[in-house]
Motif scaffolding. Structure first.
Motif, PDB file in Angstrom:
ATOM      1  N   PRO A   1       4.493   2.334  -4.406  1.00 18.03           N
ATOM      2  CA  PRO A   1       3.455   2.753  -5.356  1.00 18.03           C
ATOM      3  C   PRO A   1       3.278   4.269  -5.403  1.00 18.03           C
ATOM      4  O   PRO A   1       3.200   4.930  -4.375  1.00 18.03           O
ATOM      5  CB  PRO A   1       2.181   2.084  -4.807  1.00 18.03           C
TER       6      PRO A   1
ATOM      7  N   ASP B   1       6.006  -7.416 -12.194  1.00 13.21           N
ATOM      8  CA  ASP B   1       4.832  -7.484 -13.072  1.00 13.21           C
ATOM      9  C   ASP B   1       4.308  -8.917 -13.171  1.00 13.21           C
ATOM     10  O   ASP B   1       3.112  -9.135 -13.345  1.00 13.21           O
ATOM     11  CB  ASP B   1       5.162  -6.982 -14.480  1.00 13.21           C
TER      12      ASP B   1
ATOM     13  N   GLN C   1       0.848  -1.182   0.000  1.00 14.19           N
ATOM     14  CA  GLN C   1       0.000   0.000   0.000  1.00 14.19           C
ATOM     15  C   GLN C   1       0.889   1.239   0.000  1.00 14.19           C
ATOM     16  O   GLN C   1       1.908   1.279   0.687  1.00 14.19           O
ATOM     17  CB  GLN C   1      -0.913  -0.013   1.222  1.00 14.19           C
TER      18      GLN C   1
ATOM     19  N   ARG D   1      -1.717   3.393  -5.889  1.00 13.13           N
ATOM     20  CA  ARG D   1      -2.777   2.575  -5.323  1.00 13.13           C
ATOM     21  C   ARG D   1      -2.171   1.269  -4.823  1.00 13.13           C
ATOM     22  O   ARG D   1      -1.078   0.889  -5.257  1.00 13.13           O
ATOM     23  CB  ARG D   1      -3.857   2.271  -6.380  1.00 13.13           C
TER      24      ARG D   1
ATOM     25  N   ARG E   1     -10.648  -6.408  -2.245  1.00 10.04           N
ATOM     26  CA  ARG E   1      -9.920  -5.141  -2.049  1.00 10.04           C
ATOM     27  C   ARG E   1     -10.527  -4.333  -0.920  1.00 10.04           C
ATOM     28  O   ARG E   1      -9.822  -3.742  -0.114  1.00 10.04           O
ATOM     29  CB  ARG E   1      -9.899  -4.332  -3.335  1.00 10.04           C
TER      30      ARG E   1
ATOM     31  N   THR F   1      -5.051  -8.480  -9.928  1.00  7.01           N
ATOM     32  CA  THR F   1      -6.131  -7.614  -9.460  1.00  7.01           C
ATOM     33  C   THR F   1      -7.199  -8.477  -8.802  1.00  7.01           C
ATOM     34  O   THR F   1      -7.862  -9.263  -9.482  1.00  7.01           O
ATOM     35  CB  THR F   1      -6.746  -6.828 -10.637  1.00  7.01           C
TER      36      THR F   1
ATOM     37  N   VAL G   1      -0.905  -2.370  -4.500  1.00  4.14           N
ATOM     38  CA  VAL G   1      -0.496  -3.342  -5.508  1.00  4.14           C
ATOM     39  C   VAL G   1      -0.519  -4.719  -4.857  1.00  4.14           C
ATOM     40  O   VAL G   1       0.137  -4.946  -3.838  1.00  4.14           O
ATOM     41  CB  VAL G   1       0.914  -3.018  -6.050  1.00  4.14           C
ATOM     42  N   TRP G   2      -1.303  -5.617  -5.447  1.00  2.00           N
ATOM     43  CA  TRP G   2      -1.438  -6.983  -4.958  1.00  2.00           C
ATOM     44  C   TRP G   2      -0.454  -7.857  -5.711  1.00  2.00           C
ATOM     45  O   TRP G   2      -0.435  -7.870  -6.949  1.00  2.00           O
ATOM     46  CB  TRP G   2      -2.864  -7.475  -5.175  1.00  2.00           C
ATOM     47  N   LEU G   3       0.335  -8.598  -4.962  1.00  2.00           N
ATOM     48  CA  LEU G   3       1.335  -9.493  -5.537  1.00  2.00           C
ATOM     49  C   LEU G   3       1.046 -10.903  -5.063  1.00  2.00           C
ATOM     50  O   LEU G   3       0.863 -11.141  -3.865  1.00  2.00           O
ATOM     51  CB  LEU G   3       2.740  -9.066  -5.112  1.00  2.00           C
TER      52      LEU G   3
ATOM     53  N   ALA H   1       2.011  -9.440 -10.051  1.00  2.00           N
ATOM     54  CA  ALA H   1       0.860  -8.553  -9.834  1.00  2.00           C
ATOM     55  C   ALA H   1      -0.435  -9.184 -10.327  1.00  2.00           C
ATOM     56  O   ALA H   1      -0.470  -9.858 -11.354  1.00  2.00           O
ATOM     57  CB  ALA H   1       1.091  -7.220 -10.541  1.00  2.00           C
TER      58      ALA H   1
END
Length: 135
Positions: free
Chosen positions: A109, A119, A73, A84, A130, A124, A86-88, A122
């Protein structure tokens, strides 16, 4: 979306710095991910980011198909710059943890571009998932 009251975080922590949330729920951080020392991964992140970011552990983030999940975050400055969370996912090696730490140390971020290799990690999550993290 539920609304819960929270105590304000000290000015030197929380939103002033990036927050790195490490899932350690039903699939992440368990023997379901073989060959990874989960405790060492968490210690690695905490050690590398001790003065840079807040590293916190949470229960299941409900993205089990991506275990191990780490969410980065942005800091307040990063959010102001358009960053924003970022989910990994599938963060199952020490090199990935090193790449995450280097990115967060560079600003995270909104303030620094992540190393290109991130990448590949990552993803969504659904809006419901979220929002659960934001609560």
């Amino acid at each position: 979306m539920s609304r819960r009251t929270r105590e304000a975080a000290p000015a030197t922590a929380g939103s002033a710095r990036c927050t790195v949330t490490v899932c350690r729920g039903c699939c992440c951080g368990t023997p379901k991910i073989p060959g990874l020392d989960h405790g060492a991964q968490l210690a690695q992140l905490r050690g590398a980011l001790d003065d840079t970011a807040q590293v916190r552990v949470t229960g299941c983030l409900d993205a089990c198909e991506h275990a191990n999940v780490i969410v980065v975050q942005p800091s307040a400055a990063g959010r102001a710059a358009g960053g924003r969370p970022v989910w990994l996912g599938l963060v199952n090696d020490t090199d990935a943890a090193d790449d995450i730490a280097a990115w967060v140390e560079a600003g995270g971020p909104g303030l620094a571009d992540p190393p290109g290799i991130l990448d590949l990690y990552a993803f969504t999550p659904s809006r419901r998932i979220r929002q659960a993290l934001a609560d």
